[in-house]
Design an enzyme around this catalytic site. Structure first.
Site, short mmCIF file in Angstrom:
data_model
loop_
_atom_site.label_atom_id
_atom_site.label_comp_id
_atom_site.label_asym_id
_atom_site.label_seq_id
_atom_site.Cartn_x
_atom_site.Cartn_y
_atom_site.Cartn_z
N ASP A 141 0.81 -1.21 0.00
CA ASP A 141 0.00 0.00 0.00
C ASP A 141 0.85 1.26 0.00
O ASP A 141 0.31 2.36 -0.17
CB ASP A 141 -0.96 0.00 1.20
N ASP A 446 -11.15 -6.72 10.19
CA ASP A 446 -11.14 -8.17 10.32
C ASP A 446 -12.29 -8.66 11.21
O ASP A 446 -13.01 -9.59 10.85
CB ASP A 446 -9.79 -8.64 10.88
#
Length: 728
Positions: A141, A446
């Site tokens: 990223d 998550d």
């Protein structure tokens, strides 16, 4: 006979954890004690003006602690452990095993050094599993050419590393971890071969570290792979085009190691970044990986790991498949979660980061309730379920499908197609991040994704093998620890206050036990306020002459003492059973308080600010490196401060307040009122003893990790202000 045949077919077994009778007796007596404490508070409220406000505050804090204690018991009632039978898996499926796509995420080459990242990459490439069925994807990223260079170096080194791992069946298969653990030991191979591989690795690591230090890639290196042409001087980590490069094409005849065996596919991806579009942090990266991998390999099983969480057990894939391929239960299982373990823990767990009790107690209890949490790393998913498929009793996975066939397209065409799947605009007006893939809008993407999977009817499994499956790097300073827990508590509290609150979103979809299990972490942040109240107000009551507990000789003191002692002893029992030392447990008690009055407090405040529209969601990376002096103090188990952080002011203020109030309380006892104030003196004294390392950092230590003078002065000022509080 039928039972024996059925048992023989099973690829895994579920066993109940013992000792439940003793636990339930303890829980029942503690519950009775808590009820007596609450009854005492409700029936002994002082008249107005006699510490009534402080008394009511204590009652509210104790009521909260009681409710939270009940919630925490949901995962302790009937925990289970799992055991797999990999030999049966091998006999039944032989080489007819599904493909596995491995996702590794990184974001910053300085906070997450590329040499650390590639050790993780090499470890997952070297699984004890057919290489042609493994495809490894690195999401960068940060869009850094330094990370791409490191991955290119790893693709070259893999040709020698993978044969070495197979030949001698070594563990772990992260070269950094292996050569660190086996320094000077090479019983399995000749000293010459061991030294040769070690030197190759160290030379590669030095080249990578040198490139990161200089910020440049040698020009002659750039000529060795077309991927380096993707970077130009105008690119930044927040503004760049999508990049997809296949460094090892597992379908190519040339993709073989030095022994002639097929290498796993290895892909670099940096999704497009633009200031005009929100990138949704790690969740956005994972969703881009899901799409890109579907085009290149489309394996039915996906493993995602953090860049610092290397594979420590080469059989982890086979363990996970024992659940996915079990004939009786596989149709229910959405994902298999392994625990987080760390290789840089001090002997006595100075920052309480081992997660031992969570791993060995709470996650097992969640497993028994139908689903452990998805914790964002070390997790095997079924692709279709991660992409939004709802549970159906009739659903059967096609595990037999192999790695996706490519047709007549060459690798360059595949890369160009894949880039279109990693653009900023691809997800516009789609269900990605909502009904498809990893969910957006939460710092702990998550946990909320795992909750959504559970609420679609799927169960999850917690697998804790004897040899840890994944090992990573824990925060090595107090500031890093506070930051990590602030992010976790904020994210989980955001879920609790959202439409995904487990009692609302999960009602009728998951068991009440699992709903409560999620709330253990969802309410971390909410624990901050009653804890701050409890560690400050009784101490102030000592100075102002306000008794807040029953007299020590009163029968009503018994439930207070009993609940405190039994809960403390049981937490010690759980910690020792989970692998902590006695001193490690004590350090954990200190960090329990520190995290509640700092990390959880800031998580609480930031969550409320976001709900009121006063701030936006952010994601801060926990650094995986620390300087030499910090590392030395960490190894010596010395608390690291060193900066004038507001969190450190809170810690110092609470410690100093209790010390001053303890001195005042002891003077009251010496004056003959010990029966009235002894409980508060004991509470204050325990807090003082717990905070001895804080006092040392304020007044004794001279190293750079001590508490700075401005923090000490600020804490003294806040203590003086605290004495002006009218609440007591």
């Amino acid at each position: 006979m039928e039972t024996t045949t059925t048992e023989r077919r099973r690829l895994f077994a579920t066993e109940k954890v013992g000792g439940r009778a003793v636990y339930r007796l303890q829980a029942a007596t503690v519950a009775a004690g808590i009820l007596l404490v609450l009854y005492y508070r409700a029936t002994r409220v002082p008249a107005a003006g006699e510490g009534r406000a402080a008394w009511l505050g204590m009652a509210a804090a104790e009521l909260w602690f009681a409710v939270y204690w009940v919630i925490t018991q949901s995962v302790r009632w009937c925990p289970v452990r799992r055991r797999t039978f990999k030999n049966r898996l091998a006999e039944r499926y032989k080489e007819n095993l599904p493909g596995v796509d491995v996702f590794v995420c990184t974001a910053d080459p300085h906070a997450e050094p590329p040499s650390l990242v590639i050790s993780t990459i090499l470890s997952v490439m070297a699984y004890n599993y057919p290489s042609e069925k493994i495809s490894v994807y690195l999401s960068d990223d940060g869009g850094s050419i330094l990370t791409f260079y490191a991955l290119w170096e790893a693709s070259m080194f893999a040709k020698k590393w993978l044969p070495f791992c197979r030949r001698y069946n070594i563990e772990p298969r992260s070269p950094a971890a292996y050569f660190s653990e086996s320094e000077g030991h090479h019983n399995l191979c000749s000293p010459k071969e061991w030294s040769f591989i070690k030197n190759l690795y160290e030379e590669m690591r030095e080249r990578i570290d040198s490139a990161v230090m200089s910020g440049k890639i040698p020009e002659e290196i750039k000529l060795k792979h077309k991927g380096f042409d993707e970077w130009n001087s105008e690119m930044t980590s927040k503004n760049h085009q999508p990049i997809v490069q296949v460094l090892i094409d597992g379908k190519s005849q040339n993709a073989v190691d030095d022994d002639g065996n097929v290498l796993p596919t290895l892909v670099y991806m940096a999704r497009e970044k633009s200031p005009q579009y929100h990138h949704n942090f790690k969740a956005g990266a994972l969703n881009a990986l899901i799409r890109v991998s579907a085009l290149i390999s489309d394996s039915p099983v996906i493993l995602n790991v953090d860049c610092d969480m290397y594979s420590n057990n080469s059989d982890s894939i086979r363990d996970a498949l024992c659940f996915f391929l079990d004939e009786e239960m596989s149709h229910k299982i959405g994902f298999v979660q392994y625990p987080q373990n760390y290789n840089n823990m001090t002997k006595n767990n100075i920052y309480g980061n081992s997660l031992n009790v969570i791993n060995h107690v709470e996650m097992r209890g969640l497993d028994s309730a139908g689903g452990c949490l998805y914790i964002g790393t070390g997790c095997f998913h079924r692709r279709e379920i991660l992409c939004g498929k709802k549970f159906s009793k009739d659903y059967k996975e096609d595990w037999g499908r192999g790695i996706k066939e490519r047709g007549h397209e060459n690798i360059d065409e595949i890369e160009e197609k894949a880039k279109s799947l990693a653009t900023c605009t691809y997800e516009l007006r789609t269900q990605w991040g909502n009904e498809i893939g990893v969910k957006y809008g939460c710092p702990v993407e998550d946990v909320i994704t795992g909750l959504a999977i559970h609420c679609r009817g799927w169960e999850s499994v917690y697998m804790e093998p004897q040899r840890a499956a994944f090992v990573g790097v824990a925060p090595a300073t107090l500031a890093q620890t506070i930051l990590q827990h602030k992010r976790w508590s904020e994210g989980n509290f955001t879920i609790f206050l959202s439409k995904h609150n487990t009692f609302l979103f999960g009602h009728g979809k998951i068991s009440l036990q699992l709903q409560m299990g999620y709330c253990i972490y969802g309410l971390w942040a909410a624990n901050s306020l009653p804890t701050i109240y409890y560690v400050m107000i009784p101490a102030l009551g000592l100075v102002k002459g306000t008794p807040l507990f029953p007299e020590i000789m009163s029968p009503w003191a018994t439930p207070f003492i009993y609940v405190f002692c039994v809960k403390t002893l049981y937490s010690l029992y759980e910690a020792l059973l989970s692998g902590d030392t006695l001193k490690g447990w004590w350090n954990g008690q200190r960090m329990w308080m520190v995290k509640r009055i700092t990390s959880y407090l800031y998580g609480f405040i930031d969550t409320i600010r976001k709900l009121l529209g006063l701030s936006k969601m952010s994601f801060e990376i926990t650094a995986k490196v620390s300087d030499g002096d910090e590392a030395k103090r960490y190894e010596q188990e010395i608390l690291e401060f060193g900066s004038s952080s507001p969190e450190f002011v809170i810690i110092a203020t609470v410690a100093l307040l209790n010390f001053v109030c303890l001195v005042a309380g002891l003077s009251k006892i010496m004056a003959g009122v010990w029966n009235v104030f002894l409980p508060q003196v004991i509470l204050c004294g325990l807090i003082v003893i717990t905070n001895i390392p804080i006092y040392e950092a304020m007044f004794v230590r001279k190293d750079k990790g001590r508490i700075p003078l401005p923090v000490t002065l600020a804490s003294i000022g806040f203590v003086m202000l605290a004495f002006l509080l009218p609440i007591v």
